[in-house]
Design a protein around this motif. Structure first.
Motif, PDB file in Angstrom:
ATOM      1  N   SER A  56       0.841  -1.204   0.000  1.00  0.00           N
ATOM      2  CA  SER A  56       0.000   0.000   0.000  1.00  0.00           C
ATOM      3  C   SER A  56       0.876   1.254   0.000  1.00  0.00           C
ATOM      4  CB  SER A  56      -0.919  -0.001   1.225  1.00  0.00           C
ATOM      5  OG  SER A  56      -1.820  -1.090   1.168  1.00  0.00           O
ATOM      6  N   VAL A  57       1.921   1.237   0.821  1.00  0.00           N
ATOM      7  CA  VAL A  57       2.857   2.361   0.828  1.00  0.00           C
ATOM      8  C   VAL A  57       3.606   2.436  -0.500  1.00  0.00           C
ATOM      9  CG1 VAL A  57       4.863   3.377   1.975  1.00  0.00           C
ATOM     10  CG2 VAL A  57       3.098   2.241   3.337  1.00  0.00           C
ATOM     11  N   GLY A  58       3.934   1.258  -1.039  1.00  0.00           N
ATOM     12  CA  GLY A  58       4.606   1.207  -2.329  1.00  0.00           C
ATOM     13  C   GLY A  58       3.779   1.820  -3.435  1.00  0.00           C
ATOM     14  N   LEU A  59       2.457   1.639  -3.347  1.00  0.00           N
ATOM     15  CA  LEU A  59       1.563   2.249  -4.336  1.00  0.00           C
ATOM     16  C   LEU A  59       1.638   3.771  -4.269  1.00  0.00           C
ATOM     17  CD1 LEU A  59      -0.619   1.998  -6.490  1.00  0.00           C
ATOM     18  CD2 LEU A  59      -2.316   1.849  -4.648  1.00  0.00           C
ATOM     19  N   LEU A  60       1.685   4.320  -3.050  1.00  0.00           N
ATOM     20  CA  LEU A  60       1.822   5.769  -2.893  1.00  0.00           C
ATOM     21  C   LEU A  60       3.150   6.257  -3.469  1.00  0.00           C
ATOM     22  CD1 LEU A  60       0.430   6.242   0.744  1.00  0.00           C
ATOM     23  CD2 LEU A  60      -0.749   6.661  -1.434  1.00  0.00           C
ATOM     24  N   ALA A  61       4.224   5.479  -3.237  1.00  0.00           N
ATOM     25  CA  ALA A  61       5.539   5.841  -3.794  1.00  0.00           C
ATOM     26  C   ALA A  61       5.499   5.798  -5.313  1.00  0.00           C
ATOM     27  CB  ALA A  61       6.605   4.888  -3.255  1.00  0.00           C
ATOM     28  N   ASN A  62       4.824   4.794  -5.840  1.00  0.00           N
ATOM     29  CA  ASN A  62       4.665   4.640  -7.288  1.00  0.00           C
ATOM     30  C   ASN A  62       4.015   5.886  -7.884  1.00  0.00           C
ATOM     31  OD1 ASN A  62       3.548   4.018  -9.852  1.00  0.00           O
ATOM     32  ND2 ASN A  62       3.410   1.850  -9.373  1.00  0.00           N
ATOM     33  N   VAL A  63       2.866   6.270  -7.329  1.00  0.00           N
ATOM     34  CA  VAL A  63       2.114   7.420  -7.851  1.00  0.00           C
ATOM     35  C   VAL A  63       2.904   8.718  -7.672  1.00  0.00           C
ATOM     36  CG1 VAL A  63       0.021   8.805  -7.548  1.00  0.00           C
ATOM     37  CG2 VAL A  63      -0.116   6.299  -7.461  1.00  0.00           C
ATOM     38  N   ILE A  75       5.699  12.750 -20.531  1.00  0.00           N
ATOM     39  CA  ILE A  75       5.621  11.542 -21.365  1.00  0.00           C
ATOM     40  C   ILE A  75       4.996  10.450 -20.494  1.00  0.00           C
ATOM     41  CG2 ILE A  75       6.900   9.845 -22.713  1.00  0.00           C
ATOM     42  CD1 ILE A  75       9.105  11.933 -23.072  1.00  0.00           C
ATOM     43  N   TRP A  76       3.781  10.030 -20.805  1.00  0.00           N
ATOM     44  CA  TRP A  76       3.004   9.176 -19.902  1.00  0.00           C
ATOM     45  C   TRP A  76       3.687   7.842 -19.613  1.00  0.00           C
ATOM     46  CZ3 TRP A  76       1.421   4.344 -21.339  1.00  0.00           C
ATOM     47  CH2 TRP A  76       1.394   4.057 -22.703  1.00  0.00           C
ATOM     48  N   TRP A  77       4.274   7.217 -20.689  1.00  0.00           N
ATOM     49  CA  TRP A  77       4.853   5.882 -20.477  1.00  0.00           C
ATOM     50  C   TRP A  77       6.129   5.958 -19.642  1.00  0.00           C
ATOM     51  CZ3 TRP A  77       9.786   5.158 -22.123  1.00  0.00           C
ATOM     52  CH2 TRP A  77      10.254   5.989 -23.139  1.00  0.00           C
ATOM     53  N   LEU A  78       6.905   7.044 -19.806  1.00  0.00           N
ATOM     54  CA  LEU A  78       8.118   7.228 -19.012  1.00  0.00           C
ATOM     55  C   LEU A  78       7.768   7.442 -17.536  1.00  0.00           C
ATOM     56  CD1 LEU A  78      11.190   7.548 -18.878  1.00  0.00           C
ATOM     57  CD2 LEU A  78      10.863   9.999 -19.343  1.00  0.00           C
ATOM     58  N   ALA A  79       6.745   8.258 -17.291  1.00  0.00           N
ATOM     59  CA  ALA A  79       6.312   8.510 -15.922  1.00  0.00           C
ATOM     60  C   ALA A  79       5.780   7.222 -15.282  1.00  0.00           C
ATOM     61  CB  ALA A  79       5.239   9.586 -15.898  1.00  0.00           C
ATOM     62  N   GLY A  80       4.990   6.488 -16.071  1.00  0.00           N
ATOM     63  CA  GLY A  80       4.440   5.234 -15.555  1.00  0.00           C
ATOM     64  C   GLY A  80       5.517   4.219 -15.242  1.00  0.00           C
ATOM     65  N   LEU A  81       6.518   4.133 -16.119  1.00  0.00           N
ATOM     66  CA  LEU A  81       7.621   3.195 -15.917  1.00  0.00           C
ATOM     67  C   LEU A  81       8.440   3.567 -14.682  1.00  0.00           C
ATOM     68  CD1 LEU A  81       9.201   0.746 -16.997  1.00  0.00           C
ATOM     69  CD2 LEU A  81      10.556   2.328 -18.380  1.00  0.00           C
ATOM     70  N   ALA A  82       8.706   4.854 -14.516  1.00  0.00           N
ATOM     71  CA  ALA A  82       9.474   5.319 -13.357  1.00  0.00           C
ATOM     72  C   ALA A  82       8.720   5.021 -12.060  1.00  0.00           C
ATOM     73  CB  ALA A  82       9.748   6.813 -13.471  1.00  0.00           C
ATOM     74  N   VAL A 134       6.211   9.232  -7.507  1.00  0.00           N
ATOM     75  CA  VAL A 134       7.315   9.328  -8.461  1.00  0.00           C
ATOM     76  C   VAL A 134       6.788   9.570  -9.872  1.00  0.00           C
ATOM     77  CG1 VAL A 134       9.160   8.017  -9.576  1.00  0.00           C
ATOM     78  CG2 VAL A 134       8.921   7.973  -7.088  1.00  0.00           C
ATOM     79  N   ALA A 135       5.701   8.889 -10.231  1.00  0.00           N
ATOM     80  CA  ALA A 135       5.134   9.051 -11.570  1.00  0.00           C
ATOM     81  C   ALA A 135       4.705  10.502 -11.810  1.00  0.00           C
ATOM     82  CB  ALA A 135       3.951   8.103 -11.752  1.00  0.00           C
ATOM     83  N   PHE A 136       4.026  11.097 -10.839  1.00  0.00           N
ATOM     84  CA  PHE A 136       3.600  12.492 -10.979  1.00  0.00           C
ATOM     85  C   PHE A 136       4.801  13.424 -11.073  1.00  0.00           C
ATOM     86  CE2 PHE A 136      -0.765  11.433  -9.563  1.00  0.00           C
ATOM     87  CZ  PHE A 136      -1.463  12.170 -10.513  1.00  0.00           C
ATOM     88  N   SER A 137       5.833  13.150 -10.267  1.00  0.00           N
ATOM     89  CA  SER A 137       7.020  14.001 -10.278  1.00  0.00           C
ATOM     90  C   SER A 137       7.707  13.967 -11.636  1.00  0.00           C
ATOM     91  CB  SER A 137       7.981  13.538  -9.182  1.00  0.00           C
ATOM     92  OG  SER A 137       9.180  14.287  -9.206  1.00  0.00           O
ATOM     93  N   ALA A 158       6.416   2.645 -11.601  1.00  0.00           N
ATOM     94  CA  ALA A 158       6.379   1.196 -11.394  1.00  0.00           C
ATOM     95  C   ALA A 158       7.706   0.692 -10.836  1.00  0.00           C
ATOM     96  CB  ALA A 158       6.053   0.490 -12.707  1.00  0.00           C
ATOM     97  N   LEU A 159       8.818   1.222 -11.365  1.00  0.00           N
ATOM     98  CA  LEU A 159      10.136   0.818 -10.877  1.00  0.00           C
ATOM     99  C   LEU A 159      10.319   1.221  -9.424  1.00  0.00           C
ATOM    100  CD1 LEU A 159      12.899  -0.411 -11.447  1.00  0.00           C
ATOM    101  CD2 LEU A 159      13.661   1.836 -12.268  1.00  0.00           C
ATOM    102  N   MET A 160       9.893   2.418  -9.091  1.00  0.00           N
ATOM    103  CA  MET A 160       9.990   2.875  -7.703  1.00  0.00           C
ATOM    104  C   MET A 160       9.155   1.973  -6.792  1.00  0.00           C
ATOM    105  SD  MET A 160      11.259   5.037  -5.584  1.00  0.00           S
ATOM    106  CE  MET A 160      11.092   4.361  -3.949  1.00  0.00           C
ATOM    107  N   GLY A 161       7.977   1.595  -7.262  1.00  0.00           N
ATOM    108  CA  GLY A 161       7.099   0.740  -6.476  1.00  0.00           C
ATOM    109  C   GLY A 161       7.701  -0.620  -6.209  1.00  0.00           C
ATOM    110  N   VAL A 162       8.284  -1.245  -7.240  1.00  0.00           N
ATOM    111  CA  VAL A 162       8.831  -2.584  -7.055  1.00  0.00           C
ATOM    112  C   VAL A 162      10.085  -2.551  -6.186  1.00  0.00           C
ATOM    113  CG1 VAL A 162      10.317  -2.668  -9.123  1.00  0.00           C
ATOM    114  CG2 VAL A 162       9.312  -4.775  -8.230  1.00  0.00           C
TER     115      VAL A 162
END
Length: 375
Positions: A328-335, A347-354, A337-340, A356-360
């Motif tokens: 759950s905390v990882g999901l917050l980190a994911n979102v 670039i949506w896919w770059l933000a999403g990838l960043a 980093v993506a917004f940042s 997801a990587l932060m989350g994992v």
């Protein structure tokens, strides 16, 4: 070669062994004495020792080994508690041995111990650094390899040879002998997880290991069951990917990420079922997908990624709750980093990838600290 030494048998003064035979075991109590007798008959003109590395077998394998050790000091037992896995057992056994040459052989009696003197001669005469009992060269015979297992092994071997550029014909073999000094040099690069220690050894050497392969007869298992399960395929794939990154990314992290990928499929499938079949509101279907995915990830990680620290009993419930919290905390980190990233570069896919990587990375680090922490 040195004359055979039988300390504790005939009272002769003990000399250092020339060969250490490493035998990883789990529930092999019916096989260890038979294997010891075979080694005793085969290595009659060799100074040897055998190190059984037992992963706390519930059938009392270590008790049988200790009984043998009381009669013959060439026999030793390393009992591992809280650690599992063939690769780790082999690494610990070799590093705990004392001979200049170390052989790895299974306890299931399917490997041909009569080839050990020939393998030792090749190493002692400096013709090789590594000698492999190979299933893919002329002269090999099989008495106990079923077609399904043989096919899977052949496919894995081909993948390993093509992807990792491994030169030997059978990098998946579990029967080999190696110079101890060369193994010591490569040991820091080896993974303690998984089953394919030889592939790891050869891939880590990057062509700087002189190898010779010899044929042998693969026998039929007499007692017990094979330790290989359906998770070995993921284990193998994770090892290949780890070696492709030159061990920058660990095998455990890759397995964790692979499980996360499976979780994504589970999440989307659950979301689809909730929306299309049960006509649930999106928020509820999304929440259900997240919970089902996290639960499946926990189960897979417990049985694969952290199999050497597998949670059991009440610890499973505690671990599952902690995993929910971590993710759950990882999901917050994911979102976050993506917004940042998206603010800096829309670039949506770059933000999403960043994200997801932060989350994992977060989930992996925190899971190791709080869910499957070592005691």
């Amino acid at each position: 070669m040195n004359e055979a030494i039988r300390p504790g048998v005939d009272g002769q003064a003990q000399e250092g062994p020339e060969l250490s035979v490493i035998v990883p075991t789990f529930n092999e109590r019916d096989n260890v004495t038979v294997l010891y007798r075979r080694l005793e008959a085969t290595l009659v003109n060799v100074a040897w020792e055998v190190v059984f590395v037992d992963d706390n077998s519930p059938d009392g394998t270590s008790d049988v080994v200790r009984a043998l050790a009381q009669q013959d000091s060439r026999v030793r037992c390393i009992r591992r508690i809280g650690r599992r896995g063939l690769s780790g057992a082999c690494i610990e056994g070799i590093l705990a041995s004392s001979a200049p040459y170390a052989a790895v052989i299974d306890a299931d009696l399917q490997h041909d111990e009569t080839q050990l003197p020939k393998m030792l001669l090749l190493l002692a005469s400096d013709q090789a650094d590594l000698v492999v009992g190979s299933r893919y060269i002329e002269g090999y015979k099989s008495e106990g390899f079923n077609k399904q297992r043989a096919g899977a092994s052949a496919l894995a071997t081909e993948v390993a040879r093509k992807v990792l550029q491994v030169a030997i014909a059978d990098p998946m073999s579990g029967f080999f002998m190696v110079r101890r000094d060369r193994f010591e040099q490569l040991a820091p690069k080896l993974s303690v997880h998984g089953f394919k220690i030889l592939l790891d050894l050869v891939a880590s050497a990057q062509g700087n290991l002189r190898a010779v392969e010899i044929p042998y007869t693969f026998g039929a298992r007499q007692h017990g069951e094979s330790k290989l399960d359906s998770m070995v395929a993921l284990d193998f794939l994770g090892l290949v990917l780890a070696k492709l990154t030159n061990d920058i990314v660990s095998l455990r992290f890759i397995l964790f990420a692979m499980v996360g990928g499976i979780g994504l499929v589970v999440h989307l499938t659950t979301l689809f079922i909730g929306l299309e079949l049960f006509k649930a509101p999106f928020a509820e279907a999304q929440a259900a997908g997240a919970i089902v995915a996290m639960t499946s990830n926990f189960v897979l990680n417990n049985f694969l990624t952290y199999r050497d620290q597998r949670l059991k009993g009440f610890a499973i419930l505690r671990g599952l709750i902690m995993f929910y919290i971590v993710c759950s905390v990882g999901l917050l980190a994911n979102v976050g980093v993506a917004f940042s990233v998206y603010d800096q570069e829309p670039i949506w896919w770059l933000a999403g990838l960043a994200g997801a990587l932060m989350g994992v990375v977060w989930n992996y680090a925190m899971s190791g600290l709080f869910v499957w922490r070592k005691k």
